[in-house]
Scaffold this active site. Structure first.
Site, mmCIF file in Angstrom:
data_model
loop_
_atom_site.group_PDB
_atom_site.id
_atom_site.type_symbol
_atom_site.label_atom_id
_atom_site.label_comp_id
_atom_site.label_asym_id
_atom_site.label_seq_id
_atom_site.Cartn_x
_atom_site.Cartn_y
_atom_site.Cartn_z
ATOM 1 N N LYS A 198 24.784 -38.500 -20.674
ATOM 2 C CA LYS A 198 24.373 -37.310 -21.605
ATOM 3 C C LYS A 198 25.653 -36.821 -21.792
ATOM 4 C CE LYS A 198 20.299 -35.329 -21.040
ATOM 5 N NZ LYS A 198 19.428 -34.361 -20.295
ATOM 6 N N CYS A 230 5.486 -27.690 -25.439
ATOM 7 C CA CYS A 230 5.727 -26.355 -24.995
ATOM 8 C C CYS A 230 4.021 -25.742 -25.067
ATOM 9 C CB CYS A 230 6.302 -25.496 -25.949
ATOM 10 S SG CYS A 230 7.931 -26.181 -26.282
HETATM 11 C C1 UGA Z 1 6.857 -23.638 -29.744
HETATM 12 C C2 UGA Z 1 6.907 -22.117 -30.449
HETATM 13 O O1 UGA Z 1 6.445 -22.015 -31.943
HETATM 14 C C3 UGA Z 1 8.318 -21.642 -29.966
HETATM 15 O O2 UGA Z 1 8.536 -20.290 -30.576
HETATM 16 C C4 UGA Z 1 9.047 -21.803 -28.666
HETATM 17 O O3 UGA Z 1 10.010 -21.428 -28.314
HETATM 18 C C5 UGA Z 1 8.599 -23.233 -28.381
HETATM 19 O O4 UGA Z 1 7.120 -23.738 -28.464
HETATM 20 C C6 UGA Z 1 8.720 -23.238 -26.790
HETATM 21 O O5 UGA Z 1 8.132 -22.840 -26.075
HETATM 22 O O6 UGA Z 1 9.606 -24.230 -26.397
HETATM 23 P P1 UGA Z 1 7.447 -26.049 -30.852
HETATM 24 O O7 UGA Z 1 6.669 -26.569 -29.862
HETATM 25 O O8 UGA Z 1 8.753 -26.588 -31.124
HETATM 26 O O9 UGA Z 1 7.656 -24.470 -30.636
HETATM 27 O O10 UGA Z 1 6.755 -26.240 -32.273
HETATM 28 P P2 UGA Z 1 5.703 -25.411 -33.061
HETATM 29 O O11 UGA Z 1 6.297 -25.295 -34.515
HETATM 30 O O12 UGA Z 1 5.212 -24.056 -32.607
HETATM 31 O O13 UGA Z 1 4.476 -26.219 -33.386
HETATM 32 C C7 UGA Z 1 3.347 -26.718 -32.027
HETATM 33 C C8 UGA Z 1 2.420 -27.569 -32.579
HETATM 34 O O14 UGA Z 1 1.531 -26.583 -33.235
HETATM 35 C C9 UGA Z 1 2.754 -28.747 -33.522
HETATM 36 O O15 UGA Z 1 2.129 -29.720 -33.020
HETATM 37 C C10 UGA Z 1 2.338 -28.291 -34.755
HETATM 38 O O16 UGA Z 1 1.824 -29.188 -35.696
HETATM 39 C C11 UGA Z 1 1.081 -27.344 -34.530
HETATM 40 N N1 UGA Z 1 0.794 -26.157 -35.471
HETATM 41 C C12 UGA Z 1 1.485 -25.469 -35.942
HETATM 42 C C13 UGA Z 1 -0.450 -26.439 -36.087
HETATM 43 O O17 UGA Z 1 -1.389 -27.275 -35.728
HETATM 44 N N2 UGA Z 1 -0.940 -25.566 -37.022
HETATM 45 C C14 UGA Z 1 0.004 -24.559 -37.442
HETATM 46 O O18 UGA Z 1 -0.551 -23.689 -38.262
HETATM 47 C C15 UGA Z 1 1.087 -24.580 -36.542
#
Ligand code: UGA
Length: 464
Positions: free
Chosen positions: A36, A283
Site C-alpha cells: 500500500k 459507516c
Molecule cells: C456516510 C456519511 O454521509 C458521512 O458524512 C460520514 O463521514 C461517513 O458515512 C462515515 O461515517 O465515514 P457514506 O457511507 O460514504 O457516508 O455514504 P452516504 O452518501 O452517506 O450513503 C450511505 C448509504 O445511504 C448509501 O448506501 C446510499 O445509497 C444510502 N442513501 C443515501 C439512501 O438510501 N437514501 C438517501 O437519501 C441517501
C-alpha cells in the site's frame, strides 16, 4: 504551516493526508503495509475515489507528502498526529480497536517532543481516555506529558470525499486542552478560511449553496457523540423515507413527490430522503450498531435506533418480494442487477444491498447477472455473475433491478434494454429512473413507494 503525521493510509487517511498536503502542510503518512505504502508513494490509489489520484500525485509531487513505515521518523517529523486507522465492527456491533491499539503501541515509544493526537477514526464515545492510557503505557510514562488528545470526527462521504474535506459544512474539535485544539485549528485554518489555491484540474466542484465551514469546539465526549449522532440521524432519515414509501405504495401516493413536498420545509430539509433499497456501506450500519451497543452498556434502550436498523434490513427484502409478486416463482428466472457498489462513485462493496439481494435471489433459484461501472468481481458465495457491459448482464433477463444509481444507468438506452431482455419488468430500487421513459420503451416500471407505470399504449410490448 504545520508538521502533520497521518497514521493509516486507508480511505480516510489517504484523503486527509493528500488534502492537508494540498492546502500547504508538511505531511508524513505512517503506513505499515509495504504494498500500500509504495503504491501510494508512486501516486496510485488502491481503491476508487474520484479525484483522489490527481490530488495524491500533486501532493507527493510537491514534496509536501511522503510515506514511511518508521514510527520514529513519523513522530520526529510531526507535531500533530491524525489517527486514521480502521475501526471495523467487532463483536455485538462494538467497534474493534485492535488496529488503533497496535498503532498507538508502535508510536508511543517514539515520542520525543510534544504531540497533539487527533482521533479521526470513528471510535466509541469515551475512547479518548483509552487512547491516553495506551499512549502513556507505550511511552513508558515520561515525566512531562508528551501528548494531548483531540477528537476530530470525519464527515467524508465516499465518492465525494475530497470535496467534503476541502469544503466541509463544519469542523468539530473536541478536547479538554485548549492549546491542543488551537494547534489542530491551525492545521484546519486554510480550509476554515478557504485560503488555499488548487489548480482547476484538481479542485473538486463546490456545492452551489454552501455557506462555508463552521468551527465547533466541544468536549471530547461531545465530539465523539456528534459523529455517531450525525450518522444515526442520516440513517434515520432514510429509514423514515423507506417507511413512508411502504405507506405511499398502499395508499397510491408517490414517495418521491412526498419527499420533495416535505423536504422544502427548511426544518426538515430535502437531503437523505430518497427511498429505495436502503442504506449500506461501511459507516451507517457499523456506527448505528456501535451507538446501540454503547447505550446498552448503560442499560439505556434505543427504541428508535433499533427500528431504524429493522426498517433498513426489511427494505432489502422488498425488492425480492416485488419480483415474486410480478414473476411469481423465481426458480429459473434470470434477474439482472444494475449496480453493485453500495452507492455511486465508489467500488466499496461493504454491506452493499446488491450483494444481499443477489444472494437471496440466487437462493430462490434465480440466475443472477450483474453489472457495475467500477466493480468487476464479487465474492463467489453471492451466486452473482458479473458482466462488463450492462446489456450483456441484461441479456434474456426476466427482470432488471437498478440497485445503484450510477449516472451511466440514468442515461441508459432503454429501447436497447427492452430489446435484449426477454421479460419487461424494470424494478427501480433507487427511484432514480424516468417512469414515463421506461414505460415508453415498452417496459413495466416498478419503483419503491411510487405507482407502477405500465408500457405505454402502442409501445412495443411482450409477455413475461
Ligand atoms: C456516510 C456519511 O454521509 C458521512 O458524512 C460520514 O463521514 C461517513 O458515512 C462515515 O461515517 O465515514 P457514506 O457511507 O460514504 O457516508 O455514504 P452516504 O452518501 O452517506 O450513503 C450511505 C448509504 O445511504 C448509501 O448506501 C446510499 O445509497 C444510502 N442513501 C443515501 C439512501 O438510501 N437514501 C438517501 O437519501 C441517501
Amino acid at each position: 504551516m504545520s508538521r502533520v503525521c497521518v497514521v493509516g493510509s486507508g480511505y480516510v487517511g489517504t484523503v486527509v493526508a493528500a488534502g492537508l498536503a494540498a492546502v500547504g502542510h508538511d505531511v508524513v503518512a505512517l503506513e505499515s503495509d509495504d504494498d500500500k505504502r509504495s503504491s501510494l508513494q508512486a501516486g496510485d490509489v488502491p481503491f476508487y475515489e474520484p479525484g483522489l489520484p490527481d490530488l495524491l500525485r500533486a501532493a507527493v509531487g510537491s514534496g509536501r507528502l511522503r510515506f514511511t513505515d518508521s514510527p520514529a521518523d513519523a513522530m520526529d517529523s510531526s507535531d500533530v498526529v491524525f489517527l486514521s486507522v480502521g475501526t471495523p465492527s467487532g463483536e455485538n456491533g462494538r467497534a474493534d480497536l485492535t488496529a488503533l491499539g497496535a498503532a498507538l503501541a508502535s508510536i508511543g515509544p517514539e515520542l520525543r517532543h510534544h504531540h497533539v493526537f487527533v482521533t479521526k477514526s470513528t471510535v466509541p464515545i469515551g475512547t479518548h481516555g483509552w487512547v491516553e492510557i495506551m499512549l502513556e503505557q507505550a511511552s513508558n510514562g515520561g515525566t512531562a506529558p508528551l501528548f494531548a488528545v483531540v477528537s476530530n470526527p470525519e464527515f467524508l462521504r465516499e465518492g465525494t470525499a475530497i470535496g467534503d474535506f476541502l469544503y466541509p459544512d463544519r469542523v468539530v474539535l473536541g478536547s479538554d486542552d485548549p492549546a491542543a485544539m488551537d494547534a489542530v485549528e491551525r492545521v484546519y485554518a486554510p480550509i476554515l478560511e478557504q485560503a488555499f489555491d488548487l489548480p482547476g484540474s484538481i479542485a473538486p466542484r463546490r456545492e452551489d449553496r454552501w455557506d462555508g465551514p463552521t468551527l465547533l469546539r466541544t468536549s471530547l465526549a461531545t465530539a465523539e457523540m456528534i459523529k455517531y449522532a450525525a450518522n444515526a440521524f442520516l440513517a434515520t432519515k432514510i429509514s423514515f423515507a423507506n417507511e413512508m414509501a411502504g405507506i405511499c405504495e398502499r395508499v397510491g401516493a408517490d414517495v418521491t413527490e412526498v419527499a420533495v413536498g416535505i423536504g422544502l420545509d427548511q426544518r426538515i430539509g430535502g437531503h437523505f430522503l430518497n427511498a429505495g433499497v436502503g442504506w449500506g456501506g461501511s459507516c451507517f450500519g457499523k456506527d448505528v450498531s456501535a451507538l446501540i451497543a454503547t447505550a446498552k452498556d448503560f442499560g439505556f434502550p434505543t427504541r428508535m435506533l433499533d427500528a431504524v436498523v429493522d426498517v433498513n434490513r426489511a427494505q432489502r427484502s422488498v425488492v425480492v418480494e416485488k419480483l415474486q409478486r410480478h414473476l411469481h416463482s423465481l426458480m429459473g428466472r434470470r434477474i439482472a442487477l444494475l449496480g453493485l457498489a453500495f452507492k455511486p462513485g465508489t467500488d466499496d462493496l461493504r454491506d452493499a444491498p446488491a450483494l444481499e439481494i443477489g444472494r437471496r435471489l440466487a437462493q430462490l433459484g434465480a440466475r443472477v447477472h450483474a453489472h457495475d461501472p467500477v466493480v468487476t468481481a464479487v465474492p463467489a458465495d453471492t451466486g452473482i455473475s458479473v458482466f462488463l457491459d450492462p446489456f450483456e448482464a441484461a441479456a434474456s433477463a426476466d427482470a432488471v433491478v437498478l440497485v445503484t444509481e450510477w449516472d451511466e444507468y440514468l442515461d441508459l438506452d432503454l429501447d436497447k434494454l427492452a430489446r435484449v431482455m426477454r421479460g419487461h419488468l424494470l424494478l427501480d430500487g433507487r427511484n432514480a429512473l424516468d417512469r414515463a421513459a421506461v414505460a415508453g420503451a415498452g417496459l413495466t416500471y416498478v419503483g419503491i413507494g411510487r405507482p407502477t407505470a405500465q408500457p405505454r399504449t402502442g409501445a412495443f410490448s411482450r409477455g413475461a
